[in-house]
Design an enzyme around this catalytic site. Structure first.
Site, PDB file in Angstrom:
ATOM      1  N   CYS A 297       0.828  -1.211   0.000  1.00 47.88           N
ATOM      2  CA  CYS A 297       0.000   0.000   0.000  1.00 47.88           C
ATOM      3  C   CYS A 297       0.860   1.257   0.000  1.00 47.88           C
ATOM      4  O   CYS A 297       1.396   1.659   1.034  1.00 47.88           O
ATOM      5  CB  CYS A 297      -0.924  -0.013   1.221  1.00 47.88           C
ATOM      6  SG  CYS A 297      -1.967   1.456   1.317  1.00 47.88           S
TER       7      CYS A 297
ATOM      8  N   CYS B 145      -0.428   4.116   2.149  1.00 46.74           N
ATOM      9  CA  CYS B 145      -0.168   3.951   3.592  1.00 46.74           C
ATOM     10  C   CYS B 145       1.290   4.219   3.922  1.00 46.74           C
ATOM     11  O   CYS B 145       1.597   4.888   4.897  1.00 46.74           O
ATOM     12  CB  CYS B 145      -0.479   2.516   4.057  1.00 46.74           C
ATOM     13  SG  CYS B 145      -1.958   1.782   3.366  1.00 46.74           S
ATOM     14  N   ASP B 146       2.201   3.670   3.130  1.00 38.51           N
ATOM     15  CA  ASP B 146       3.606   3.619   3.543  1.00 38.51           C
ATOM     16  C   ASP B 146       4.552   4.476   2.701  1.00 38.51           C
ATOM     17  O   ASP B 146       5.734   4.599   3.039  1.00 38.51           O
ATOM     18  CB  ASP B 146       4.096   2.154   3.500  1.00 38.51           C
ATOM     19  CG  ASP B 146       3.311   1.279   4.477  1.00 38.51           C
ATOM     20  OD1 ASP B 146       2.911   1.794   5.522  1.00 38.51           O
ATOM     21  OD2 ASP B 146       3.100   0.088   4.176  1.00 38.51           O
TER      22      ASP B 146
END
Ligand code: NDP
Length: 333
Positions: free
Chosen positions: A156, A159-160
């Site tokens: 992701c 997300c990261d």
């Protein structure tokens, strides 16, 4: 109210006969314990629906495999995925949600109330069901990929990606997700390698054009990942160019992050006899609602969302599902 019923069923897993436990009647059964499931539980509990949440195999959902979450509103300093899920769980419990271990093994949505069996032995008779079973990111299946999950390997970018500011990263995949993740990462990272196994991408023309025209994205067509390398964290990857061809060659790239974007599998197999899905398996809901084709069964989170797939959108749709369930039960009275 609960009633007792003893049944013998054939447990296909081990071929043993399993004694059925007492069935429980519930107004609202929530299957899944990610942001969608817990948010649905918070709303349903506050509306006196006495929800029961069946946690599933991965209690807390996909976020429990993430490290830092910095884009969920309300956490100015960020929060780790597992802590955020624990907070959501506590909030749901505070209003009386009954959270159970176990995995749903079969459902019967042919008539209401619905029959849902957990771990092949515990039946629930539910007036409404909210499906929040999520989707599972696909991985390549390499041993090195497992080793570096949470230490440079992610599925992701939203997300990261932030943790790779001014670093070198790779994205593997040739679809719209890979193209989108590569574009997003290119706005943060120094360089993005896009690893595509075929000589072309299957993403939409517009997305292909976008990645091709982004100066810090290098598309490596006809490359397969052999291994992700590193120390405690990812430092590189070994790729095979034109695998199986006479001119096959090994290519090494230096990277700090490896993003897998080869698709997701929605966890809808269990419901497919009753609930309409698209060709990939995402549950179809009536636009603007959480309603499925079965009255009284609602869907929330990634199981019905192939586009946004964020914790906050999942939570929002969990809220919708609880409100839809509450209204549905109100109409039945
Ligand atoms: P897709 O199934 O479309 O693409 C998966 C990609 O991963 C393919 O290029 C496939 O390669 C590659 N792949 C699969 N397995 C491997 C492997 N083992 N090694 C290397 N590569 C592999 O998934 P997406 O998640 O990209 O998209 C899913 C759906 O969501 C699509 O319909 C897409 O259009 C849609 N979507 C739309 C967006 C938008 O409109 N903004 C954004 C994101 C997704 P190959 O081509 O060789 O099979």
């Amino acid at each position: 109210m609960s009633f007792f019923k003893t049944l013998s069923v054939d447990d296909s897993n081990d071929n043993k006969s399993v004694e059925m436990e007492a069935a429980e009647n519930v107004k609202c059964l929530i299957i899944g314990s990610g942001p969608a499931g817990y948010t649905a539980a918070i709303y349903a509990a506050r509306a006196n629906l006495n929800p029961v949440v069946i946690q599933g195999m991965e209690a807390g959902g996909q976020l429990t495999t993430t490290t830092e979450v910095e884009n969920f509103p309300g956490y100015p300093e960020g929060v780790t995925g597992p802590v955020m899920m624990e907070d959501l769980k506590k909030q749901a419990e505070r209003f009386g949600t009954d959270i159970r271990w176990g995995e749903v093994t079969s459902v019967d949505f042919s008539k209401r109330p619905f029959n849902v069996v957990v771990d092949n032995k515990k039946p629930f008779i539910a007036e409404t069901v909210i499906i929040a079973t999520g989707a599972t990111a696909k991985y390549l299946g390499l041993e090195s990929e497992e080793r570096y999950k949470g230490a440079g390997v992610s599925a992701c970018a939203t997300c990261d990606g932030f943790f790779y500011k001014d670093m070198n990263v790779a994205v593997v995949g040739g679809g719209d997700t890979a193209a989108e993740e590569a574009s997003y990462l290119a706005s943060l990272a120094k360089k993005v390698y896009l690893i595509v196994r075929k000589p072309y991408m299957r993403a939409s023309k517009a997305m292909i054009k976008r990645v091709e025209n982004t100066p810090n994205i290098e598309i490596l067509y006809e490359h397969n990942t052999k291994e992700i390398t590193g120390t405690n964290v990812v430092t590189g990857a070994t790729l095979i160019k034109r695998k199986g061809q006479p001119d096959e060659e090994e290519v090494k790239i230096a990277i700090d992050g490896f993003f897998v974007a080869i698709g997701h599998k929605p966890n809808s197999d269990l419901f497919k006899d009753y609930i309409e899905t698209d060709e990939v398996g995402y549950i179809k809901t009536i636009p603007g609602t959480s309603k499925t084709n079965v009255e009284g069964v609602f869907a929330a989170g990634d199981i019905q969302d192939s586009t946004y797939r964020q914790a906050i959108t999942a939570a929002g749709s969990g809220c919708m599902a609880a409100l839809d369930a509450e209204r549905f039960l109100g109409e039945q009275e």
